[in-house]
Scaffold this motif. Structure first.
Motif, PDB file in Angstrom:
ATOM      1  N   GLU A 146      -6.863  -3.310   1.931  1.00  0.00           N
ATOM      2  CA  GLU A 146      -7.463  -3.349   0.631  1.00  0.00           C
ATOM      3  C   GLU A 146      -8.047  -2.217  -0.010  1.00  0.00           C
ATOM      4  OE1 GLU A 146     -10.303  -4.742  -2.532  1.00  0.00           O
ATOM      5  OE2 GLU A 146     -10.855  -4.309  -0.349  1.00  0.00           O
ATOM      6  N   ARG A 147      -8.955  -1.772   0.737  1.00  0.00           N
ATOM      7  CA  ARG A 147      -9.713  -0.505   0.452  1.00  0.00           C
ATOM      8  C   ARG A 147      -8.752   0.701  -0.022  1.00  0.00           C
ATOM      9  NH1 ARG A 147     -14.951  -1.685   3.057  1.00  0.00           N
ATOM     10  NH2 ARG A 147     -14.967  -4.040   2.390  1.00  0.00           N
ATOM     11  N   MET A 148      -7.312   0.710   0.866  1.00  0.00           N
ATOM     12  CA  MET A 148      -6.326   1.810   0.636  1.00  0.00           C
ATOM     13  C   MET A 148      -5.693   1.366  -0.790  1.00  0.00           C
ATOM     14  SD  MET A 148      -4.918   1.530   4.463  1.00  0.00           S
ATOM     15  CE  MET A 148      -3.790   3.010   4.594  1.00  0.00           C
ATOM     16  N   GLY A 149      -5.781   0.287  -1.227  1.00  0.00           N
ATOM     17  CA  GLY A 149      -5.282  -0.279  -2.574  1.00  0.00           C
ATOM     18  C   GLY A 149      -6.203   0.375  -3.530  1.00  0.00           C
ATOM     19  N   ASP A 150      -7.309   0.125  -3.436  1.00  0.00           N
ATOM     20  CA  ASP A 150      -8.637   0.965  -4.385  1.00  0.00           C
ATOM     21  C   ASP A 150      -8.450   2.334  -4.263  1.00  0.00           C
ATOM     22  OD1 ASP A 150      -9.694  -1.824  -4.575  1.00  0.00           O
ATOM     23  OD2 ASP A 150     -11.388  -1.285  -2.969  1.00  0.00           O
ATOM     24  N   GLN A 151      -8.371   2.913  -3.308  1.00  0.00           N
ATOM     25  CA  GLN A 151      -8.127   4.369  -3.292  1.00  0.00           C
ATOM     26  C   GLN A 151      -6.978   5.019  -4.106  1.00  0.00           C
ATOM     27  OE1 GLN A 151     -10.458   6.704  -2.189  1.00  0.00           O
ATOM     28  NE2 GLN A 151     -11.742   5.299  -1.330  1.00  0.00           N
ATOM     29  N   CYS A 152      -5.950   4.240  -4.101  1.00  0.00           N
ATOM     30  CA  CYS A 152      -4.638   4.635  -4.627  1.00  0.00           C
ATOM     31  C   CYS A 152      -4.904   4.341  -6.385  1.00  0.00           C
ATOM     32  CB  CYS A 152      -3.394   3.632  -4.411  1.00  0.00           C
ATOM     33  SG  CYS A 152      -2.889   3.784  -2.744  1.00  0.00           S
ATOM     34  N   VAL A 190       0.934  -1.028  -0.101  1.00  0.00           N
ATOM     35  CA  VAL A 190       0.055   0.198  -0.019  1.00  0.00           C
ATOM     36  C   VAL A 190       0.891   1.231   0.034  1.00  0.00           C
ATOM     37  CG1 VAL A 190      -1.585   1.412   1.414  1.00  0.00           C
ATOM     38  CG2 VAL A 190      -2.010  -1.059   1.008  1.00  0.00           C
ATOM     39  N   GLU A 191       2.039   1.223   0.634  1.00  0.00           N
ATOM     40  CA  GLU A 191       2.883   2.309   0.738  1.00  0.00           C
ATOM     41  C   GLU A 191       3.672   2.446  -0.465  1.00  0.00           C
ATOM     42  OE1 GLU A 191       4.960   1.214   4.671  1.00  0.00           O
ATOM     43  OE2 GLU A 191       5.126   3.041   4.435  1.00  0.00           O
ATOM     44  N   GLN A 192       3.872   1.452  -1.189  1.00  0.00           N
ATOM     45  CA  GLN A 192       4.421   1.515  -2.616  1.00  0.00           C
ATOM     46  C   GLN A 192       3.356   2.319  -3.431  1.00  0.00           C
ATOM     47  OE1 GLN A 192       6.210  -1.611  -4.558  1.00  0.00           O
ATOM     48  NE2 GLN A 192       7.052  -2.418  -2.485  1.00  0.00           N
ATOM     49  N   ALA A 193       2.215   1.751  -3.374  1.00  0.00           N
ATOM     50  CA  ALA A 193       1.138   2.155  -4.286  1.00  0.00           C
ATOM     51  C   ALA A 193       0.986   3.604  -4.206  1.00  0.00           C
ATOM     52  CB  ALA A 193      -0.080   1.190  -4.052  1.00  0.00           C
ATOM     53  N   LEU A 194       0.804   3.982  -2.843  1.00  0.00           N
ATOM     54  CA  LEU A 194       0.629   5.459  -2.615  1.00  0.00           C
ATOM     55  C   LEU A 194       1.761   6.028  -3.170  1.00  0.00           C
ATOM     56  CD1 LEU A 194      -1.226   7.455  -1.348  1.00  0.00           C
ATOM     57  CD2 LEU A 194      -0.101   7.132   0.845  1.00  0.00           C
ATOM     58  N   ASP A 195       3.270   5.842  -2.849  1.00  0.00           N
ATOM     59  CA  ASP A 195       4.183   6.656  -3.215  1.00  0.00           C
ATOM     60  C   ASP A 195       4.101   6.713  -4.832  1.00  0.00           C
ATOM     61  OD1 ASP A 195       5.274   6.932  -0.934  1.00  0.00           O
ATOM     62  OD2 ASP A 195       6.664   5.349  -1.029  1.00  0.00           O
ATOM     63  N   HIS A 196       3.794   5.823  -5.666  1.00  0.00           N
ATOM     64  CA  HIS A 196       3.838   5.811  -6.849  1.00  0.00           C
ATOM     65  C   HIS A 196       2.583   6.603  -7.446  1.00  0.00           C
ATOM     66  CE1 HIS A 196       6.673   2.877  -8.467  1.00  0.00           C
ATOM     67  NE2 HIS A 196       6.436   1.898  -7.502  1.00  0.00           N
ATOM     68  N   ALA A 197       1.657   6.564  -6.856  1.00  0.00           N
ATOM     69  CA  ALA A 197       0.338   7.500  -7.473  1.00  0.00           C
ATOM     70  C   ALA A 197       0.725   8.814  -7.216  1.00  0.00           C
ATOM     71  CB  ALA A 197      -0.773   7.203  -6.543  1.00  0.00           C
ATOM     72  N   ILE A 198       1.403   9.201  -5.949  1.00  0.00           N
ATOM     73  CA  ILE A 198       1.749  10.415  -5.501  1.00  0.00           C
ATOM     74  C   ILE A 198       2.691  11.281  -6.372  1.00  0.00           C
ATOM     75  CG2 ILE A 198       2.409  12.273  -3.771  1.00  0.00           C
ATOM     76  CD1 ILE A 198       1.187  10.305  -1.654  1.00  0.00           C
ATOM     77  N   GLN A 199       3.602  10.445  -6.491  1.00  0.00           N
ATOM     78  CA  GLN A 199       4.913  10.879  -7.393  1.00  0.00           C
ATOM     79  C   GLN A 199       4.683  10.960  -8.898  1.00  0.00           C
ATOM     80  OE1 GLN A 199       7.879  12.014  -6.033  1.00  0.00           O
ATOM     81  NE2 GLN A 199       7.184  11.518  -4.221  1.00  0.00           N
ATOM     82  N   ALA A 200       3.868  10.313  -9.169  1.00  0.00           N
ATOM     83  CA  ALA A 200       3.354  10.310 -10.685  1.00  0.00           C
ATOM     84  C   ALA A 200       2.438  11.522 -10.789  1.00  0.00           C
ATOM     85  CB  ALA A 200       2.490   9.034 -11.079  1.00  0.00           C
ATOM     86  N   LEU A 201       1.729  11.589  -9.943  1.00  0.00           N
ATOM     87  CA  LEU A 201       0.792  13.148  -9.958  1.00  0.00           C
ATOM     88  C   LEU A 201       1.501  14.428  -9.878  1.00  0.00           C
ATOM     89  CD1 LEU A 201      -2.169  13.702  -9.701  1.00  0.00           C
ATOM     90  CD2 LEU A 201      -2.100  13.828  -7.353  1.00  0.00           C
TER      91      LEU A 201
END
Lengths: 220, 220
Positions: free
Chosen positions: A91-97, A23-34
């Motif tokens: 799992e829901r955090m993954g959905d939010q990412c 989840v931390e990785q997914a969030l990092d990728h989403a934020i950095q990409a943005l």
């Protein structure tokens, strides 16, 4: 309490930490990409989310087997009950990412709205909440868990600010409506990520102390 | 399996149904208030949500005690694990109803945008999904649970339509930006309510058949 019991319990905790790491990785990728406008980062979010979904089912299965075979009591039972809930939150955090990745891709296809400073601030805070919630879980650190509850107030405040600022922006520049709506939706996703980290923190407090602090039930 | 075991299990199921009834009521009040522009209905939503939050903690406590004392196995254990998750879903559904009430109140303070036909359609569908998910739970009705999964696709489609239509409306009539954003946010809340009903349906399938159909894991 036999070795098998302890080894299975450690295994379940370790599965949660692996999932939390994803989840931390997914969030990092989403934020950095943005922030850096690199849409290829969004693809990684989708790949990581698939792994989170697989782990989601495996953790539930492990908890079910552990409850059936080991019949844990007291604090160990509180831990398993909390793991069942934390598993759902992760799992829901993954959905939010993934939602951020989808909206972020839409956003890149439209007029950019300049620096998204508040969104960046929100994401830094949420990123820390997610990390701290997992650290608090592994260390059963009630104090750290309580700090997460306070951080959530600031995330909510920033979300309110983004909503207000970008609604005003739409009124002034209606041609930017779609981009501004994307920003508002991403702020909502970040707020939800903060809520899930808060849920995890509340579960950690329950495991560590037996106190149910949800819905203002704090007795401290 | 003794009488005490069965009586406690029935008690837990009945607590979930009471809570589900409250969610249905909260949703009814929120939707009716919105459609008929009667803001006093929103107040009832807040009152019902307080009860949902109290029940939320009581159900978790009952599950913890049941697991500790009765050590359920097989289907009974699947039921308790599902109740722990359904309990969380119902509590979040209460939150979504409260969100609709807050946004609905804001909406009433601004320019009305005429008939909200798609929002009304969404709410009818979601209302049915919530009712059916609880009926499926009490009857352990796998077939009905599977129908709920299909209804969710239509809810998602309508949400997409509301997003598109009201973004276009903002671009044409920027002075309506706030009202239109309210409608978009309420559509998102309704979509989330549908997602929670879907989660409950997936749990019902798991209790009834032992199959984990989440994340496309359907083996039917």
């Amino acid at each position: 309490m036999n070795r098998q019991f302890l080894s299975e319990l450690d295994q379940i905790k370790s599965q949660i930490l692996t999932m939390g790491g994803c989840v931390e990785q997914a969030l990092d990728h989403a934020i950095q990409a943005l922030i850096h406008r690199q849409s290829h980062g969004f693809q990684s979010v989708h790949e990581i989310e698939k792994k989170i979904n697989t782990d989601h089912k495996l953790v539930d299965e492990a908890c079910l087997n552990f409850l059936a075979k080991q019949g844990p009591k007291a604090k160990d039972l509180r831990l398993i009950m909390s793991v069942i809930k934390i598993n759902t939150d992760l799992e829901r955090m993954g959905d939010q990412c993934v939602n951020i990745a989808y909206t972020g891709r839409d956003y890149f296809s439209r007029t950019a709205l300049g620096e998204l400073r508040d969104l960046e601030l929100m994401s830094i805070l949420v990123r820390k909440m997610v990390k701290d919630s997992l650290d608090a879980f592994v260390r059963e650190d009630e104090k750290l868990a309580r700090e997460i509850l306070l951080m959530d107030d600031e995330v909510d405040r920033l979300k309110g600010k983004v909503f207000k600022d970008f609604t005003a922006h739409i009124q002034k520049s209606p041609q930017d409506a779609e981009s501004a709506l994307d920003v508002i939706l991403i702020a909502r996703n970040l707020e939800r990520l903060g809520d899930h980290a808060t849920n995890i923190a509340e579960d950690v407090i329950f495991v560590a102390s037996g106190k149910d602090v949800r819905h203002g039930g704090d007795q401290q």
